[in-house]
Design a protein around this motif. Structure first.
Motif, mmCIF file in Angstrom:
data_model
loop_
_atom_site.group_PDB
_atom_site.id
_atom_site.type_symbol
_atom_site.label_atom_id
_atom_site.label_comp_id
_atom_site.label_asym_id
_atom_site.label_seq_id
_atom_site.Cartn_x
_atom_site.Cartn_y
_atom_site.Cartn_z
ATOM 1 N N UNK A 1 0.318 -3.911 -0.892
ATOM 2 C CA UNK A 1 0.784 -4.327 -2.220
ATOM 3 C C UNK A 1 -0.212 -3.996 -3.322
ATOM 4 N N UNK A 2 -0.860 -2.849 -3.216
ATOM 5 C CA UNK A 2 -1.933 -2.514 -4.154
ATOM 6 C C UNK A 2 -1.451 -2.227 -5.568
ATOM 7 N N UNK A 3 -0.191 -1.864 -5.703
ATOM 8 C CA UNK A 3 0.347 -1.615 -7.048
ATOM 9 C C UNK A 3 0.132 -2.848 -7.927
ATOM 10 N N UNK A 4 0.331 -4.019 -7.324
ATOM 11 C CA UNK A 4 0.181 -5.274 -8.073
ATOM 12 C C UNK A 4 -1.241 -5.821 -8.039
ATOM 13 N N UNK A 5 -1.994 -5.493 -6.995
ATOM 14 C CA UNK A 5 -3.345 -6.063 -6.832
ATOM 15 C C UNK A 5 -4.430 -5.301 -7.596
ATOM 16 N N UNK A 6 -4.298 -3.967 -7.688
ATOM 17 C CA UNK A 6 -5.367 -3.167 -8.306
ATOM 18 C C UNK A 6 -5.725 -3.574 -9.737
ATOM 19 N N UNK B 1 -10.153 6.101 -11.926
ATOM 20 C CA UNK B 1 -10.274 5.617 -10.553
ATOM 21 C C UNK B 1 -8.929 5.624 -9.824
ATOM 22 N N UNK B 2 -7.855 5.354 -10.531
ATOM 23 C CA UNK B 2 -6.530 5.333 -9.912
ATOM 24 C C UNK B 2 -6.173 6.674 -9.261
ATOM 25 N N UNK B 3 -6.719 7.781 -9.765
ATOM 26 C CA UNK B 3 -6.427 9.100 -9.199
ATOM 27 C C UNK B 3 -6.955 9.258 -7.773
ATOM 28 N N UNK B 4 -7.837 8.354 -7.348
ATOM 29 C CA UNK B 4 -8.395 8.430 -5.997
ATOM 30 C C UNK B 4 -7.564 7.647 -4.985
ATOM 31 N N UNK B 5 -6.561 6.919 -5.458
ATOM 32 C CA UNK B 5 -5.712 6.147 -4.543
ATOM 33 C C UNK B 5 -4.483 6.952 -4.135
ATOM 34 N N UNK B 6 -4.158 6.898 -2.853
ATOM 35 C CA UNK B 6 -2.958 7.530 -2.309
ATOM 36 C C UNK B 6 -1.789 6.575 -2.559
ATOM 37 N N UNK B 7 -1.261 6.613 -3.771
ATOM 38 C CA UNK B 7 -0.240 5.646 -4.188
ATOM 39 C C UNK B 7 1.085 5.800 -3.445
ATOM 40 N N UNK B 8 1.294 6.928 -2.778
ATOM 41 C CA UNK B 8 2.536 7.103 -2.022
ATOM 42 C C UNK B 8 2.337 6.801 -0.530
ATOM 43 N N UNK B 9 1.132 6.408 -0.165
ATOM 44 C CA UNK B 9 0.840 6.150 1.247
ATOM 45 C C UNK B 9 1.365 4.814 1.757
ATOM 46 N N UNK B 10 1.574 4.765 3.060
ATOM 47 C CA UNK B 10 2.079 3.543 3.704
ATOM 48 C C UNK B 10 1.110 2.373 3.537
ATOM 49 N N UNK B 11 -0.199 2.633 3.686
ATOM 50 C CA UNK B 11 -1.206 1.581 3.570
ATOM 51 C C UNK B 11 -1.196 0.981 2.173
ATOM 52 N N UNK B 12 -1.119 1.825 1.170
ATOM 53 C CA UNK B 12 -1.113 1.392 -0.225
ATOM 54 C C UNK B 12 0.047 0.423 -0.469
ATOM 55 N N UNK B 13 1.208 0.814 0.050
ATOM 56 C CA UNK B 13 2.400 -0.012 -0.137
ATOM 57 C C UNK B 13 2.331 -1.289 0.688
ATOM 58 N N UNK B 14 1.852 -1.186 1.939
ATOM 59 C CA UNK B 14 1.774 -2.358 2.819
ATOM 60 C C UNK B 14 0.841 -3.429 2.258
ATOM 61 N N UNK C 1 -10.952 2.376 4.128
ATOM 62 C CA UNK C 1 -9.829 3.014 4.819
ATOM 63 C C UNK C 1 -9.500 4.353 4.168
ATOM 64 N N UNK C 2 -9.858 5.435 4.870
ATOM 65 C CA UNK C 2 -9.620 6.776 4.336
ATOM 66 C C UNK C 2 -8.163 7.059 4.020
ATOM 67 N N UNK C 3 -7.251 6.343 4.677
ATOM 68 C CA UNK C 3 -5.834 6.594 4.422
ATOM 69 C C UNK C 3 -5.386 6.054 3.057
ATOM 70 N N UNK C 4 -6.223 5.270 2.413
ATOM 71 C CA UNK C 4 -5.915 4.795 1.060
ATOM 72 C C UNK C 4 -6.309 5.823 0.007
ATOM 73 N N UNK C 5 -7.085 6.814 0.416
ATOM 74 C CA UNK C 5 -7.630 7.794 -0.517
ATOM 75 C C UNK C 5 -6.671 8.966 -0.695
ATOM 76 N N UNK C 6 -6.461 9.345 -1.954
ATOM 77 C CA UNK C 6 -5.635 10.516 -2.290
ATOM 78 C C UNK C 6 -6.237 11.740 -1.624
ATOM 79 N N UNK C 7 -5.403 12.561 -1.059
ATOM 80 C CA UNK C 7 -5.904 13.752 -0.385
ATOM 81 C C UNK C 7 -5.031 14.948 -0.705
#
Length: 116
Positions: A67-72, A52-65, A87-93
């Motif tokens: 704090x999903x690294x710690x919340x997921x 599931x982690x492969x579907x997250x845009x971990x380098x995106x601004x939304x992801x960082x804003x 939010x589509x901007x959270x999705x890896x593309x």
């Protein structure tokens, strides 16, 4: 094939060009205008056999804003799918969905292996 992309994303543009150069037809869907649903993401995850982690845009601004690294790690799968669908901007593309495969992100070697 279906490709979810963000037209302003340079990686997505490279992926689109790569597909065009090989004469591969693809239906484009703007990930920001038409978010993938939790159900679609669930099907794609299963079809692609990806974590599931492969579907997250971990380098995106939304992801960082957010704090999903710690919340997921503390969220269950249903909550993670709901978050991605919100939010589509959270999705890896890009995400490329084909018959029996799903690719997240654009790595030409990986795409070459799947598509020839």
């Amino acid at each position: 094939m279906l490709m979810l992309w963000y037209p302003k994303c340079s990686t997505c543009q490279k992926a689109k060009k790569w597909l065009e150069e090989r004469g591969l037809e693809v239906q484009l869907r703007d990930i920001k205008l038409e978010n993938p649903s939790a159900e679609e993401l669930g099907r794609w995850r299963q079809a692609g056999g990806l974590p599931l982690k492969r579907f997250f845009n971990t380098s995106g601004l939304q992801y960082k804003a957010l704090g999903l690294k710690d919340k997921l790690p503390g969220m269950n799968e249903e909550e993670q799918f709901a978050l991605l669908a919100a939010d589509g901007m959270l999705v890896k593309r890009p995400i490329l969905v084909g018959d029996g495969f799903v690719l997240t992100g654009f790595k030409s070697k990986e795409w070459e292996e799947k598509l020839g």
